[in-house]
Motif scaffolding. Structure first.
Motif, PDB file in Angstrom:
ATOM      1  N   UNK A  60       0.821  -1.217   0.000  1.00 49.88           N
ATOM      2  CA  UNK A  60       0.000   0.000   0.000  1.00 49.88           C
ATOM      3  C   UNK A  60       0.856   1.268   0.000  1.00 49.88           C
ATOM      4  N   UNK A  61       2.118   1.118   0.401  1.00 51.23           N
ATOM      5  CA  UNK A  61       3.032   2.283   0.342  1.00 51.23           C
ATOM      6  C   UNK A  61       3.282   2.639  -1.131  1.00 51.23           C
ATOM      7  N   UNK A  62       3.377   1.614  -1.983  1.00 49.54           N
ATOM      8  CA  UNK A  62       3.549   1.838  -3.425  1.00 49.54           C
ATOM      9  C   UNK A  62       2.302   2.520  -4.003  1.00 49.54           C
ATOM     10  N   UNK A  63       1.137   2.048  -3.561  1.00 50.24           N
ATOM     11  CA  UNK A  63      -0.123   2.621  -4.042  1.00 50.24           C
ATOM     12  C   UNK A  63      -0.177   4.114  -3.672  1.00 50.24           C
ATOM     13  N   UNK A  64       0.253   4.429  -2.449  1.00 50.10           N
ATOM     14  CA  UNK A  64       0.252   5.837  -2.008  1.00 50.10           C
ATOM     15  C   UNK A  64       1.224   6.678  -2.822  1.00 50.10           C
ATOM     16  N   UNK A  69       2.016  10.860  -6.828  1.00 47.13           N
ATOM     17  CA  UNK A  69       2.546  11.285  -8.132  1.00 47.13           C
ATOM     18  C   UNK A  69       1.425  11.765  -9.042  1.00 47.13           C
ATOM     19  N   UNK A  70       0.315  11.042  -9.024  1.00 48.89           N
ATOM     20  CA  UNK A  70      -0.818  11.415  -9.880  1.00 48.89           C
ATOM     21  C   UNK A  70      -1.387  12.765  -9.440  1.00 48.89           C
ATOM     22  N   UNK A  71      -1.497  12.943  -8.115  1.00 44.83           N
ATOM     23  CA  UNK A  71      -2.057  14.204  -7.596  1.00 44.83           C
ATOM     24  C   UNK A  71      -1.169  15.382  -8.011  1.00 44.83           C
ATOM     25  N   UNK A  72       0.142  15.185  -7.900  1.00 43.72           N
ATOM     26  CA  UNK A  72       1.071  16.259  -8.294  1.00 43.72           C
ATOM     27  C   UNK A  72       0.912  16.540  -9.783  1.00 43.72           C
ATOM     28  N   UNK A 130      10.877  13.887 -17.205  1.00 45.54           N
ATOM     29  CA  UNK A 130      10.190  14.976 -16.496  1.00 45.54           C
ATOM     30  C   UNK A 130       9.856  14.570 -15.064  1.00 45.54           C
ATOM     31  N   UNK A 131       9.661  13.291 -14.834  1.00 40.97           N
ATOM     32  CA  UNK A 131       9.287  12.892 -13.487  1.00 40.97           C
ATOM     33  C   UNK A 131       9.744  11.463 -13.195  1.00 40.97           C
ATOM     34  N   UNK A 132      11.000  11.346 -12.777  1.00 37.20           N
ATOM     35  CA  UNK A 132      11.572  10.007 -12.564  1.00 37.20           C
ATOM     36  C   UNK A 132      10.890   9.268 -11.420  1.00 37.20           C
ATOM     37  N   UNK A 133      10.559  10.002 -10.341  1.00 34.59           N
ATOM     38  CA  UNK A 133       9.939   9.347  -9.168  1.00 34.59           C
ATOM     39  C   UNK A 133       8.574   8.782  -9.538  1.00 34.59           C
ATOM     40  N   UNK A 134       7.798   9.605 -10.253  1.00 33.68           N
ATOM     41  CA  UNK A 134       6.453   9.201 -10.655  1.00 33.68           C
ATOM     42  C   UNK A 134       6.567   7.984 -11.576  1.00 33.68           C
ATOM     43  N   UNK A 235     -10.412   2.106  -0.714  1.00 36.22           N
ATOM     44  CA  UNK A 235      -9.030   2.353  -1.167  1.00 36.22           C
ATOM     45  C   UNK A 235      -8.054   1.218  -0.870  1.00 36.22           C
ATOM     46  N   UNK A 236      -8.419   0.313   0.057  1.00 38.12           N
ATOM     47  CA  UNK A 236      -7.485  -0.777   0.391  1.00 38.12           C
ATOM     48  C   UNK A 236      -7.695  -2.029  -0.441  1.00 38.12           C
ATOM     49  N   UNK A 237      -8.702  -2.012  -1.290  1.00 38.48           N
ATOM     50  CA  UNK A 237      -9.022  -3.207  -2.085  1.00 38.48           C
ATOM     51  C   UNK A 237      -8.931  -2.885  -3.562  1.00 38.48           C
TER      52      UNK A 237
END
Ligand SMILES: C=C1C[C@]23C[C@@]1(O)CC[C@H]2[C@@]12CC[C@H](O)[C@@](C)(C(=O)O1)[C@H]2[C@@H]3C(=O)O
Ligand SMILES: O=C(O)CCC(=O)C(=O)O
Ligand SMILES: [Fe+2]
Length: 334
Positions: A60-64, A69-72, A130-134, A235-237
């Motif tokens: 779930x840490x990956x999901x967050x 990234x999407x929100x940014x 443009x966004x390596x982390x994302x 959100x957890x499923x």
């Protein structure tokens, strides 16, 4: 020169207010940590065409990280997001226009083609830089979704008592498998009138889709009796959706399920959907081990590439499998 303008709210259709029940009281839920989920999965596919998985093992840490990234990305200035608008249509960034044939919804999105289990750089030139982390969150998420989809497809083969356990999963594990990752952002819809189309009704063309959203609802599924039911967000499923190709591979034992999204009124909905498809050259035809004596395919033979091409020429709500059903079957049904 073609000038593309972003549709205004007035151009976005309202959802047909078909008979609705506000919240489905029973979403088939499969706990993947329990032994032998195969039969429950197959029953859910046959009765509903969708179900939810819990204890799925996805980090779930990956999901967050992906959601952050999407929100940014979606909060960037419009001009910056538009940089990827024409990347390789319909891939890339889109705003209110869905597909290439006039469908509209109250959302913006990013559509990534996947190659070798990672974002295909050719479809999004410059995106990784443009966004390596994302991008690394996207690629890790793609791997997690592909594993989850494979696991579910293996359970489906087991539940259908097919000896070749990987008969479905091998189709999505191939290097050439044709997959898509979609991030949808539905901003709060300013109009007080409810029922604005977020994402219009449709079935997904692939084998299965795996959908996860934040805690803002809006997703609805059509039941077999034609009623629309809202699936409470979780959100957890992950929601698993049967697509057209799995309908054909099971010779209609499973039906792809119609679903849609109602635009939210007060908060932003963020959803992520992984579409698990086979290689373009893969023949989509009922699995021989499933066929009973004398049973015939309900569909003409076609490859995934042919189906995809036809699908991308259609409108969202079209019944795309209609062109591929054998005439005899069509006549019996009418
Ligand atoms: C209107 C369309 C959008 C879509 C391509 C199509 O012509 C018909 C199928 C649509 C769909 C639904 C599921 C997925 O969101 C999608 C990416 C897909 O593979 O088929 C979309 C297509 C799209 O948004 O381009
Ligand atoms: O955004 C959602 O929750 C669903 C979207 C969907 O069905 C799709 O992108 O195919
Ligand atoms: Fe969908």
């Amino acid at each position: 020169m073609v000038v593309l303008t972003t549709p205004t709210l007035d151009q976005i259709p309202l959802l047909k207010s078909a008979k609705q029940i506000p919240h489905i009281s029973y979403v088939p839920t499969i706990d993947l940590s329990k032994p032998e989920p195969a039969l429950s999965i197959v029953n859910a596919c046959k009765s509903f065409g969708f179900f939810k998985v819990t204890h799925h093992g996805v980090d779930m840490e990956l999901v967050e990280r992906l959601e952050d990234g999407a929100r940014v990305f979606f909060s960037l200035a419009q001009s910056k997001k538009e940089r990827w608008a024409a990347a390789k249509a319909p891939m890339g960034y889109g705003n209110k226009c869905i597909g290439l044939n006039g469908d509209m919804g109250w959302l913006e999105y990013l559509l990534f083609a996947i190659k070798n289990s990672a974002v295909d750089q050719v479809s999004m030139p410059g995106f990784e830089v443009s966004s390596r982390m994302f991008c690394s969150a996207l690629n890790e998420y793609i791997t997690a979704m592909r594993n989850l989809a494979s696991q579910i497809l293996q359970q489906i083969a087991n539940g259908l008592q097919i000896q070749t356990e990987d008969v479905f999963s091998s189709l999505i594990e191939n290097e050439e498998s044709d997959q898509i990752l979609r991030l949808n952002h539905y901003p709060p819809c300013p109009r007080l009138k409810s029922g604005v189309t977020g994402f219009g009704e449709h079935t997904d063309p692939q084998l299965i889709s795996i959908l996860r959203s934040n805690s803002v609802g809006g997703l609805q599924f059509a039941l077999k009796d034609g009623r629309w039911v809202s699936a409470a967000p979780d959100p957890n499923s992950f929601f698993v959706i049967v697509g057209d190709s799995l309908q054909v591979l099971t010779n209609g034992r499973f039906k792809s399920v119609k679903h849609r999204v109602v635009a939210p009124e007060h908060s932003s909905r963020l959803s992520t959907i992984f579409f698990a498809g086979p290689p373009l050259s893969q023949r989509i035809t009922p699995v021989p081990e499933l066929m009973q004596d004398g049973e015939e395919s309900l569909y003409r033979e076609f490859t995934w590439g042919e189906y995809k091409k036809a699908a991308y020429k259609s409108r969202l709500a079209d019944y795309r499998l209609g062109h591929f059903e054998k005439a005899t079957y069509n006549q019996k049904m009418n």
